[in-house]
Design an enzyme around this catalytic site. Structure first.
Site, PDB file in Angstrom:
ATOM      1  N   ASP A  22      69.560  63.092   9.089  1.00  0.00           N
ATOM      2  CA  ASP A  22      70.455  62.252   9.883  1.00  0.00           C
ATOM      3  C   ASP A  22      70.134  62.452  11.356  1.00  0.00           C
ATOM      4  O   ASP A  22      70.136  63.578  11.849  1.00  0.00           O
ATOM      5  CB  ASP A  22      71.910  62.648   9.597  1.00  0.00           C
ATOM      6  CG  ASP A  22      72.914  61.624  10.103  1.00  0.00           C
ATOM      7  OD1 ASP A  22      72.502  60.664  10.775  1.00  0.00           O
ATOM      8  OD2 ASP A  22      74.110  61.786   9.814  1.00  0.00           O
ATOM      9  N   ASP A 117      69.585  55.272  10.634  1.00  0.00           N
ATOM     10  CA  ASP A 117      69.383  56.622  11.156  1.00  0.00           C
ATOM     11  C   ASP A 117      69.558  57.730  10.126  1.00  0.00           C
ATOM     12  O   ASP A 117      69.676  58.895  10.485  1.00  0.00           O
ATOM     13  CB  ASP A 117      70.331  56.873  12.335  1.00  0.00           C
ATOM     14  CG  ASP A 117      71.806  56.763  11.944  1.00  0.00           C
ATOM     15  OD1 ASP A 117      72.092  56.308  10.814  1.00  0.00           O
ATOM     16  OD2 ASP A 117      72.666  57.121  12.766  1.00  0.00           O
ATOM     17  N   GLU A 118      69.563  57.395   8.847  1.00  0.00           N
ATOM     18  CA  GLU A 118      69.696  58.455   7.847  1.00  0.00           C
ATOM     19  C   GLU A 118      69.016  58.053   6.541  1.00  0.00           C
ATOM     20  O   GLU A 118      68.878  56.875   6.226  1.00  0.00           O
ATOM     21  CB  GLU A 118      71.158  58.814   7.593  1.00  0.00           C
ATOM     22  CG  GLU A 118      71.981  57.710   7.001  1.00  0.00           C
ATOM     23  CD  GLU A 118      73.394  58.166   6.643  1.00  0.00           C
ATOM     24  OE1 GLU A 118      73.529  59.262   6.055  1.00  0.00           O
ATOM     25  OE2 GLU A 118      74.340  57.423   6.932  1.00  0.00           O
TER      26      GLU A 118
END
Length: 472
Positions: A22, A117-118
């Site tokens: 993350d 973003d993860e």
């Protein structure tokens, strides 16, 4: 209760080889990486208008109480005057995201990106017997930072549930590996709200029963949990309280939908009556979505007119969400897009782009995009001309955070727009170091709106700011 109703423990892997990566305060971190003058300063990314909402707050802004989903006006009041308030630049974020994901793909082909973003990754094949899992996790984290320039956190466990909780625990910029023997110590003290699947409504009901930690939740009988959260939700609570999660890391995700439609005995007349009827259809669709335990990104509204003409319109959100208010609002905006002027015999609502991982949907402005298949991510600000080259801009064409350029001073970014039509620009890039700020009068000096830059300072091509971010 019949023992047949009690869920059985799944067979979980023996080692903590499921990873969850993350990026920390992702949007704000990209801005601080590209704009040297922002490093160490509070940064808020989101809607900059009076009804704007914070999408991401940097850690410096969080220290003052600013948070994602907070009204931007409140976040501004909490933060010092030096705080930078910027509109999102999704083309730049997508370029950074690709670099971060590349770090995982170098180690394994089993990468499941769940948002910009993860991602989850199955590192079982890379972690041969005897592998130091802590060292492996640190290596992936450092490689992601090397490729993107951004801090990331990485958690590992023997399930997606534990890996995601571990990455959250590792923030900012850390690594946490939870071995199977340590799972109970890790989970039981956690607040129950930290668990995926425990929303505000369920958490409030559990709190009434004195259930505030995972340990409290684990002590509850299944019957109690079914009463609180229903059949699917209660069973899920029973499982996650024990760390039971055998979902595999998947690289191809099945496209699913959930929805409902209703044909009316008599045709509906008038926008108000149609909107009220849509609410009832949305209620049914939301119930089906909740039964799947999933979140949705795209909301489709189907309208069949008395003439049997069928219209469909959709609104796509920036990230998957299970927030009923956000999904209902998207359905009503899709109905507005249909521009219904005739009597209606049928209404339908369906949710698409389903994900197991709900993320807070951030409407950066309540009056955001009103176009068909709109990505509700930002106020109506101009797109950076990615793929089409620079274009001349006036003060009306720019917003804080967008990339601009002048012949005399080169590339910079908009700090603010003055009431007199001038634009405050800070001339700096990743390669220049902190730059100077000056006012530019677009009427007297050519000001170009230009494409954003990627992690290496290269121009990002092929995507528009405001486009749907990949992998969300």
């Amino acid at each position: 209760m019949s023992l047949d109703r009690v869920p059985r423990a799944p067979v979980l892997r023996a080692r903590a080889t499921v990873a969850h990566l993350d990026a920390d305060a992702f949007f704000a971190s990209v801005e601080q990486h590209q704009r040297p003058s922002l490093r160490g300063r509070p940064v808020l990314v989101g809607g900059v208008g009076p009804r704007g909402v914070v999408a991401t707050a940097s850690y410096e802004a969080r220290a003052h109480g600013a948070r994602s989903a907070m009204p931007m006006e409140l976040a501004r009041r909490l933060c010092p005057p030096s705080t930078a308030v910027l509109v999102p630049r999704f083309a730049a974020y997508a370029a950074y995201s690709a670099r971060i994901m590349a770090a995982l793909h170098e180690v394994t082909d089993l990468v499941e990106q769940v948002s910009i973003d993860e991602a989850f990754a199955d590192l079982d094949a890379a972690a041969v017997p005897g592998t130091d899992l802590e060292a492996l996790a640190r290596g992936v984290r450092e490689r992601a930072r090397e490729l993107s320039g951004l801090p990331v956190s990485l958690g590992m466990g023997r399930s997606k549930l534990v890996a995601k909780l571990a990455s959250e625990d590792a923030k900012p910029g850390g690594v946490r590996v939870v071995a199977p023997d340590d799972e109970d110590d890790f989970l039981l003290a956690m607040p129950v709200r930290a668990l995926w699947g425990v929303g505000p409504v369920s958490a409030a009901r559990l709190d009434e029963l004195g259930v505030r930690t995972v340990a409290d939740l684990r002590r509850q009988p299944l019957d109690t949990l079914l009463m609180v959260a229903g059949e699917a939700g209660g069973t899920n609570l029973f499982r996650i309280a024990r760390g039971w999660d055998d979902r595999p890391v998947t690289t191809v995700r099945e496209r699913k939908s959930a929805g409902a439609e209703h044909t009316f005995d008599t045709d509906l007349h008038g926008r108000a009556a149609i909107a009220r009827a849509l609410d009832r259809v949305v209620d049914s669709a939301l119930a089906r979505l909740e039964s799947h335990g999933t979140a949705a990104r795209t909301v489709v509204v189907k309208v069949r007119l008395a003439s049997f003409t069928t219209l469909t319109r959709s609104v796509t959100l920036a990230r998957p969400t299970s927030d009923e208010g956000a999904l209902r609002d998207a359905a009503h905006r899709a109905l507005v897009l249909a521009d219904v002027t005739e009597p209606v015999r049928l209404l339908g609502t369906s949710f698409h782009g389903l994900s197991e991982h709900s993320q807070l949907m951030l409407p950066l402005d309540e009056e955001a995009s009103r176009t068909e298949s709109a990505v509700v991510t930002a106020e109506p600000v101009p797109d950076a001309p990615v793929g089409t080259g620079p274009r001349r801009a006036s003060a009306r064409d720019v917003a804080p955070g967008l990339d601009v350029e002048t012949a005399a001073h080169g590339r910079g970014w908009v700090v603010r727009v003055g009431d007199d039509g001038r634009v405050a620009v800070r001339f700096e890039t990743l390669r220049t170091g902190p730059g100077h700020q000056r006012w530019v009068d677009p009427e007297a000096e050519e000001l170009l709106l230009v494409p954003p830059l990627g992690p290496d300072g290269e121009v990002v091509r092929g995507a528009q700011d405001g486009d749907e971010p990949p992998g969300t």
